[in-house]
Design a protein around this motif. Structure first.
Motif, mmCIF file in Angstrom:
data_model
loop_
_atom_site.group_PDB
_atom_site.id
_atom_site.type_symbol
_atom_site.label_atom_id
_atom_site.label_comp_id
_atom_site.label_asym_id
_atom_site.label_seq_id
_atom_site.Cartn_x
_atom_site.Cartn_y
_atom_site.Cartn_z
ATOM 1 N N THR A 11 0.819 -1.212 0.000
ATOM 2 C CA THR A 11 0.000 0.000 0.000
ATOM 3 C C THR A 11 0.853 1.261 0.000
ATOM 4 N N LYS A 12 2.057 1.204 0.567
ATOM 5 C CA LYS A 12 2.952 2.366 0.593
ATOM 6 C C LYS A 12 4.061 2.266 -0.447
ATOM 7 N N ARG A 13 4.710 1.099 -0.499
ATOM 8 C CA ARG A 13 5.846 0.865 -1.389
ATOM 9 C C ARG A 13 5.625 -0.430 -2.155
ATOM 10 N N THR A 14 6.210 -0.467 -3.349
ATOM 11 C CA THR A 14 6.108 -1.660 -4.173
ATOM 12 C C THR A 14 7.500 -2.057 -4.636
ATOM 13 N N GLY A 15 7.880 -3.297 -4.344
ATOM 14 C CA GLY A 15 9.163 -3.823 -4.790
ATOM 15 C C GLY A 15 9.054 -4.347 -6.205
ATOM 16 N N ILE A 16 10.108 -4.125 -6.987
ATOM 17 C CA ILE A 16 10.119 -4.549 -8.385
ATOM 18 C C ILE A 16 11.417 -5.297 -8.676
ATOM 19 N N ALA A 17 11.278 -6.411 -9.384
ATOM 20 C CA ALA A 17 12.428 -7.195 -9.831
ATOM 21 C C ALA A 17 12.230 -7.535 -11.305
ATOM 22 N N VAL A 32 9.400 1.389 -5.474
ATOM 23 C CA VAL A 32 8.724 2.602 -5.907
ATOM 24 C C VAL A 32 7.595 2.910 -4.926
ATOM 25 N N GLU A 33 7.395 4.185 -4.642
ATOM 26 C CA GLU A 33 6.216 4.554 -3.858
ATOM 27 C C GLU A 33 4.996 4.140 -4.676
ATOM 28 N N THR A 34 4.080 3.433 -4.066
ATOM 29 C CA THR A 34 2.956 2.847 -4.792
ATOM 30 C C THR A 34 2.156 3.859 -5.615
ATOM 31 N N PRO A 39 3.190 5.402 -13.378
ATOM 32 C CA PRO A 39 4.137 6.208 -14.169
ATOM 33 C C PRO A 39 5.521 5.560 -14.285
ATOM 34 N N PHE A 40 5.975 4.898 -13.213
ATOM 35 C CA PHE A 40 7.266 4.205 -13.273
ATOM 36 C C PHE A 40 7.210 3.096 -14.332
ATOM 37 N N LEU A 41 6.130 2.309 -14.315
ATOM 38 C CA LEU A 41 6.006 1.205 -15.270
ATOM 39 C C LEU A 41 5.903 1.720 -16.700
ATOM 40 N N LYS A 113 20.648 -1.645 8.110
ATOM 41 C CA LYS A 113 20.249 -1.901 6.726
ATOM 42 C C LYS A 113 19.057 -2.855 6.655
ATOM 43 N N ARG A 114 18.948 -3.767 7.619
ATOM 44 C CA ARG A 114 17.810 -4.703 7.624
ATOM 45 C C ARG A 114 16.502 -3.999 7.965
ATOM 46 N N ARG A 115 16.577 -2.811 8.548
ATOM 47 C CA ARG A 115 15.366 -2.039 8.847
ATOM 48 C C ARG A 115 14.825 -1.316 7.619
ATOM 49 N N ASN A 116 15.559 -1.343 6.542
ATOM 50 C CA ASN A 116 15.160 -0.681 5.299
ATOM 51 C C ASN A 116 14.041 -1.495 4.639
ATOM 52 N N LYS A 117 12.802 -1.078 4.868
ATOM 53 C CA LYS A 117 11.657 -1.835 4.349
ATOM 54 C C LYS A 117 11.608 -1.828 2.829
ATOM 55 N N ALA A 118 12.122 -0.777 2.210
ATOM 56 C CA ALA A 118 12.157 -0.729 0.748
ATOM 57 C C ALA A 118 13.035 -1.850 0.198
ATOM 58 N N LEU A 119 14.142 -2.121 0.867
ATOM 59 C CA LEU A 119 15.023 -3.209 0.434
ATOM 60 C C LEU A 119 14.332 -4.556 0.612
ATOM 61 N N VAL A 120 13.584 -4.720 1.701
ATOM 62 C CA VAL A 120 12.827 -5.964 1.918
ATOM 63 C C VAL A 120 11.839 -6.166 0.775
ATOM 64 N N ASP A 121 11.150 -5.090 0.357
ATOM 65 C CA ASP A 121 10.172 -5.194 -0.737
ATOM 66 C C ASP A 121 10.842 -5.585 -2.048
ATOM 67 N N GLU A 122 11.999 -5.006 -2.319
ATOM 68 C CA GLU A 122 12.718 -5.328 -3.552
ATOM 69 C C GLU A 122 13.196 -6.775 -3.542
#
Length: 136
Positions: A11-17, A32-34, A39-41, A113-122
């Motif tokens: 809902t806040k961030r979206t991980g992309i691979a 990416v912020e959801t 626009p990112f895609l 670094k493990r607290r970085n939720k954006a990295l967890v999503d990616e």
């Protein structure tokens, strides 16, 4: 060949691979912020050839959909309207966040670094893509 792109929707961030062009290797691309996801895609699809988009399907342990599923369905309606020819496949994403966190521990990342939720999503998106490639 074209790439496969995987989305770990939040809902806040979206991980992309994405895969490489030969669809052999899955790599984390970004988070990416959801609200900025479409626009990112658009921009990414203009630059790269993608022939399949995987979207994580968050299920509970008992197989029922999680709460975020309603938001994912809204996103998919917008996505299919914007990109009507792009194939989309749903992929079970149970436990990917836990697996991503464990991957971070195993790779020796610091607690900070493990607290970085954006990295967890990616990393979660990468796991979704790796599992798809493995079972393909």
């Amino acid at each position: 060949m074209a790439r496969i792109l995987a989305i770990d929707f939040g809902t806040k961030r979206t991980g992309i691979a994405v895969t490489d062009e030969l669809q052999l290797i899955a790599s984390g691309l970004t988070t990416v912020e959801t609200p900025k996801l479409i626009p990112f895609l658009e921009s990414y699809f203009e630059k790269e050839d993608v022939n399949l988009v995987l979207v994580g399907e968050p299920l509970q342990k008992d197989g029922t959909p999680s709460d975020v599923e309603t938001e994912i369905k809204k996103f998919l309606e917008i996505f299919t309207a914007k990109f009507p020819t792009m194939p989309v496949q749903r992929v079970d994403e149970r436990f990917t966040s836990k697996m991503a966190f464990q991957t971070m521990i195993d790779s020796g990342l610091s607690k900070k670094k493990r607290r970085n939720k954006a990295l967890v999503d990616e990393i979660s998106a990468t796991i979704i893509l790796q599992e798809f490639l493995y079972t393909k």
